[in-house]
Design a protein around this motif. Structure first.
Motif, PDB file in Angstrom:
ATOM      1  N   LEU A  36       0.820  -1.198   0.000  1.00 52.95           N
ATOM      2  CA  LEU A  36       0.000   0.000   0.000  1.00 52.95           C
ATOM      3  C   LEU A  36       0.862   1.260   0.000  1.00 52.95           C
ATOM      4  CD1 LEU A  36      -2.948   0.762  -0.100  1.00 52.95           C
ATOM      5  CD2 LEU A  36      -2.989   0.744   2.395  1.00 52.95           C
ATOM      6  N   ALA A  37       1.992   1.212   0.673  1.00 54.19           N
ATOM      7  CA  ALA A  37       2.896   2.371   0.706  1.00 54.19           C
ATOM      8  C   ALA A  37       3.365   2.738  -0.707  1.00 54.19           C
ATOM      9  CB  ALA A  37       4.097   2.079   1.598  1.00 54.19           C
ATOM     10  N   LEU A  38       3.519   1.760  -1.559  1.00 50.71           N
ATOM     11  CA  LEU A  38       3.954   2.034  -2.928  1.00 50.71           C
ATOM     12  C   LEU A  38       2.912   2.834  -3.698  1.00 50.71           C
ATOM     13  CD1 LEU A  38       5.429  -1.452  -3.874  1.00 50.71           C
ATOM     14  CD2 LEU A  38       6.710   0.626  -3.313  1.00 50.71           C
ATOM     15  N   PHE A  39       1.637   2.613  -3.375  1.00 52.45           N
ATOM     16  CA  PHE A  39       0.537   3.196  -4.143  1.00 52.45           C
ATOM     17  C   PHE A  39      -0.234   4.270  -3.382  1.00 52.45           C
ATOM     18  CE2 PHE A  39       1.131  -1.148  -5.753  1.00 52.45           C
ATOM     19  CZ  PHE A  39       1.378  -0.869  -7.084  1.00 52.45           C
ATOM     20  N   TRP A  40       0.205   4.648  -2.197  1.00 54.58           N
ATOM     21  CA  TRP A  40      -0.583   5.543  -1.348  1.00 54.58           C
ATOM     22  C   TRP A  40      -0.615   6.984  -1.856  1.00 54.58           C
ATOM     23  CZ3 TRP A  40      -4.263   4.457   1.725  1.00 54.58           C
ATOM     24  CH2 TRP A  40      -4.781   5.431   2.557  1.00 54.58           C
ATOM     25  N   GLY A  41       0.461   7.489  -2.345  1.00 55.59           N
ATOM     26  CA  GLY A  41       0.525   8.887  -2.775  1.00 55.59           C
ATOM     27  C   GLY A  41      -0.067   9.100  -4.157  1.00 55.59           C
ATOM     28  N   PRO A  42       0.014  10.332  -4.624  1.00 57.78           N
ATOM     29  CA  PRO A  42      -0.518  10.635  -5.948  1.00 57.78           C
ATOM     30  C   PRO A  42       0.288   9.986  -7.079  1.00 57.78           C
ATOM     31  CG  PRO A  42       0.568  12.556  -5.019  1.00 57.78           C
ATOM     32  CD  PRO A  42       0.543  11.505  -3.950  1.00 57.78           C
ATOM     33  N   ARG A  43       1.539   9.621  -6.764  1.00 51.11           N
ATOM     34  CA  ARG A  43       2.394   8.929  -7.728  1.00 51.11           C
ATOM     35  C   ARG A  43       2.985   7.690  -7.058  1.00 51.11           C
ATOM     36  NH1 ARG A  43       4.139  11.105 -12.211  1.00 51.11           N
ATOM     37  NH2 ARG A  43       6.232  10.285 -11.989  1.00 51.11           N
ATOM     38  N   ASP A  45       5.470   5.322  -5.443  1.00 48.68           N
ATOM     39  CA  ASP A  45       6.634   5.663  -4.619  1.00 48.68           C
ATOM     40  C   ASP A  45       7.849   4.864  -5.093  1.00 48.68           C
ATOM     41  OD1 ASP A  45       8.535   6.193  -2.676  1.00 48.68           O
ATOM     42  OD2 ASP A  45       7.104   6.076  -1.025  1.00 48.68           O
ATOM     43  N   ARG A  46       8.543   5.417  -6.068  1.00 51.26           N
ATOM     44  CA  ARG A  46       9.701   4.735  -6.647  1.00 51.26           C
ATOM     45  C   ARG A  46      10.838   4.580  -5.642  1.00 51.26           C
ATOM     46  NH1 ARG A  46       6.771   6.840 -10.309  1.00 51.26           N
ATOM     47  NH2 ARG A  46       6.589   5.968 -12.394  1.00 51.26           N
ATOM     48  N   GLU A  47      11.010   5.551  -4.774  1.00 53.32           N
ATOM     49  CA  GLU A  47      12.073   5.457  -3.777  1.00 53.32           C
ATOM     50  C   GLU A  47      11.838   4.258  -2.857  1.00 53.32           C
ATOM     51  OE1 GLU A  47      13.880   8.128  -0.144  1.00 53.32           O
ATOM     52  OE2 GLU A  47      13.055   9.158  -1.881  1.00 53.32           O
ATOM     53  N   HIS A  48      10.619   4.089  -2.411  1.00 50.07           N
ATOM     54  CA  HIS A  48      10.286   2.943  -1.556  1.00 50.07           C
ATOM     55  C   HIS A  48      10.423   1.639  -2.340  1.00 50.07           C
ATOM     56  CE1 HIS A  48       8.584   1.003   1.940  1.00 50.07           C
ATOM     57  NE2 HIS A  48       7.686   0.408   1.174  1.00 50.07           N
ATOM     58  N   ALA A  49       9.970   1.660  -3.590  1.00 53.32           N
ATOM     59  CA  ALA A  49      10.077   0.467  -4.438  1.00 53.32           C
ATOM     60  C   ALA A  49      11.536   0.064  -4.623  1.00 53.32           C
ATOM     61  CB  ALA A  49       9.419   0.717  -5.788  1.00 53.32           C
ATOM     62  N   LEU A  50      12.395   1.043  -4.860  1.00 50.83           N
ATOM     63  CA  LEU A  50      13.814   0.738  -5.037  1.00 50.83           C
ATOM     64  C   LEU A  50      14.448   0.223  -3.748  1.00 50.83           C
ATOM     65  CD1 LEU A  50      14.872   3.663  -7.383  1.00 50.83           C
ATOM     66  CD2 LEU A  50      14.585   1.241  -7.984  1.00 50.83           C
ATOM     67  N   GLU A  85      -9.242   5.981 -10.214  1.00 46.87           N
ATOM     68  CA  GLU A  85      -8.722   4.647 -10.505  1.00 46.87           C
ATOM     69  C   GLU A  85      -7.653   4.256  -9.487  1.00 46.87           C
ATOM     70  OE1 GLU A  85      -7.336   5.563 -14.371  1.00 46.87           O
ATOM     71  OE2 GLU A  85      -9.288   5.341 -15.307  1.00 46.87           O
ATOM     72  N   LYS A  86      -6.822   5.222  -9.115  1.00 45.96           N
ATOM     73  CA  LYS A  86      -5.798   4.972  -8.101  1.00 45.96           C
ATOM     74  C   LYS A  86      -6.461   4.621  -6.775  1.00 45.96           C
ATOM     75  CE  LYS A  86      -2.362   7.951 -10.233  1.00 45.96           C
ATOM     76  NZ  LYS A  86      -1.604   9.203 -10.142  1.00 45.96           N
ATOM     77  N   ASP A  87      -7.535   5.358  -6.442  1.00 47.65           N
ATOM     78  CA  ASP A  87      -8.269   5.075  -5.210  1.00 47.65           C
ATOM     79  C   ASP A  87      -8.856   3.666  -5.235  1.00 47.65           C
ATOM     80  OD1 ASP A  87      -7.692   7.593  -4.216  1.00 47.65           O
ATOM     81  OD2 ASP A  87      -9.645   8.437  -4.763  1.00 47.65           O
ATOM     82  N   ARG A  88      -9.352   3.263  -6.377  1.00 47.24           N
ATOM     83  CA  ARG A  88      -9.921   1.914  -6.500  1.00 47.24           C
ATOM     84  C   ARG A  88      -8.848   0.844  -6.266  1.00 47.24           C
ATOM     85  NH1 ARG A  88     -12.880  -0.792 -11.708  1.00 47.24           N
ATOM     86  NH2 ARG A  88     -13.331  -2.765 -10.701  1.00 47.24           N
ATOM     87  N   LEU A  89      -7.681   1.048  -6.830  1.00 46.88           N
ATOM     88  CA  LEU A  89      -6.583   0.098  -6.629  1.00 46.88           C
ATOM     89  C   LEU A  89      -6.212   0.022  -5.147  1.00 46.88           C
ATOM     90  CD1 LEU A  89      -4.455  -1.838  -7.737  1.00 46.88           C
ATOM     91  CD2 LEU A  89      -2.991   0.142  -8.125  1.00 46.88           C
ATOM     92  N   ARG A  90      -6.161   1.167  -4.491  1.00 45.10           N
ATOM     93  CA  ARG A  90      -5.856   1.178  -3.054  1.00 45.10           C
ATOM     94  C   ARG A  90      -6.915   0.411  -2.261  1.00 45.10           C
ATOM     95  NH1 ARG A  90      -5.203   6.985  -4.347  1.00 45.10           N
ATOM     96  NH2 ARG A  90      -2.992   7.255  -4.791  1.00 45.10           N
ATOM     97  N   ARG A  91      -8.171   0.606  -2.611  1.00 46.86           N
ATOM     98  CA  ARG A  91      -9.253  -0.120  -1.917  1.00 46.86           C
ATOM     99  C   ARG A  91      -9.116  -1.623  -2.129  1.00 46.86           C
ATOM    100  NH1 ARG A  91     -12.280   4.126  -3.982  1.00 46.86           N
ATOM    101  NH2 ARG A  91     -13.199   2.786  -5.587  1.00 46.86           N
ATOM    102  N   LEU A  92      -8.712  -2.024  -3.315  1.00 51.65           N
ATOM    103  CA  LEU A  92      -8.515  -3.454  -3.581  1.00 51.65           C
ATOM    104  C   LEU A  92      -7.400  -4.029  -2.710  1.00 51.65           C
ATOM    105  CD1 LEU A  92      -8.892  -3.511  -7.461  1.00 51.65           C
ATOM    106  CD2 LEU A  92     -10.464  -4.495  -5.773  1.00 51.65           C
ATOM    107  N   ILE A  93      -6.336  -3.282  -2.524  1.00 52.74           N
ATOM    108  CA  ILE A  93      -5.239  -3.745  -1.663  1.00 52.74           C
ATOM    109  C   ILE A  93      -5.721  -3.868  -0.223  1.00 52.74           C
ATOM    110  CG2 ILE A  93      -2.963  -3.174  -0.715  1.00 52.74           C
ATOM    111  CD1 ILE A  93      -2.398  -1.741  -3.438  1.00 52.74           C
ATOM    112  N   VAL A  94      -6.456  -2.867   0.244  1.00 53.79           N
ATOM    113  CA  VAL A  94      -6.986  -2.904   1.612  1.00 53.79           C
ATOM    114  C   VAL A  94      -7.946  -4.069   1.773  1.00 53.79           C
ATOM    115  CG1 VAL A  94      -8.445  -1.659   3.265  1.00 53.79           C
ATOM    116  CG2 VAL A  94      -6.622  -0.451   2.046  1.00 53.79           C
ATOM    117  N   ARG A  95      -8.797  -4.296   0.790  1.00 56.04           N
ATOM    118  CA  ARG A  95      -9.752  -5.419   0.858  1.00 56.04           C
ATOM    119  C   ARG A  95      -9.011  -6.757   0.879  1.00 56.04           C
ATOM    120  NH1 ARG A  95     -14.185  -6.145  -3.690  1.00 56.04           N
ATOM    121  NH2 ARG A  95     -12.393  -6.963  -4.785  1.00 56.04           N
TER     122      ARG A  95
END
Length: 101
Positions: A36-43, A45-50, A85-95
């Motif tokens: 979720l941290a990777l997808f939480w912001g508006p973009r 999080d490449r730094e966290h991904a790396l 769409e980003k919000d929907r993806l986040r909801r799917l991760i939470v679910r």
């Protein structure tokens, strides 16, 4: 983006990332929180991904090499999504997290 296109875009991100998620998050205390941290912001999080990729590459250097371009591609796909769409993806991760507990 129309409803079917939204579902297709989110599905593409999930399909592209799925083969690597278990390996990338294997040592995470809370894999869903890391994801979720990777997808939480508006973009994406490449730094966290790396940082996650760097930890994985220390454990499995050969397997990590092809993962990096895929990981960055997931970020590009996510960044191209609309806010809803980003919000929907986040909801799917939470679910998914709730279903796995």
């Amino acid at each position: 983006m129309a409803g079917g296109a939204v579902a297709d875009a989110i599905h593409a991100i999930a399909q592209q990332g799925r083969p690597h998620t278990a390996a990338l998050l294997a040592d995470a205390e809370d894999p869903h929180a890391e994801l979720l941290a990777l997808f939480w912001g508006p973009r994406f999080d490449r730094e966290h991904a790396l940082a996650l990729w760097a930890r994985f590459s220390q454990r499995q250097p050969i397997q990590a090499v092809p993962m990096l371009p895929e990981l960055l591609s997931v970020g590009e796909r996510f960044d191209a999504l609309e806010r809803t769409e980003k919000d929907r993806l986040r909801r799917l991760i939470v679910r998914h997290r709730a279903l796995s507990e």
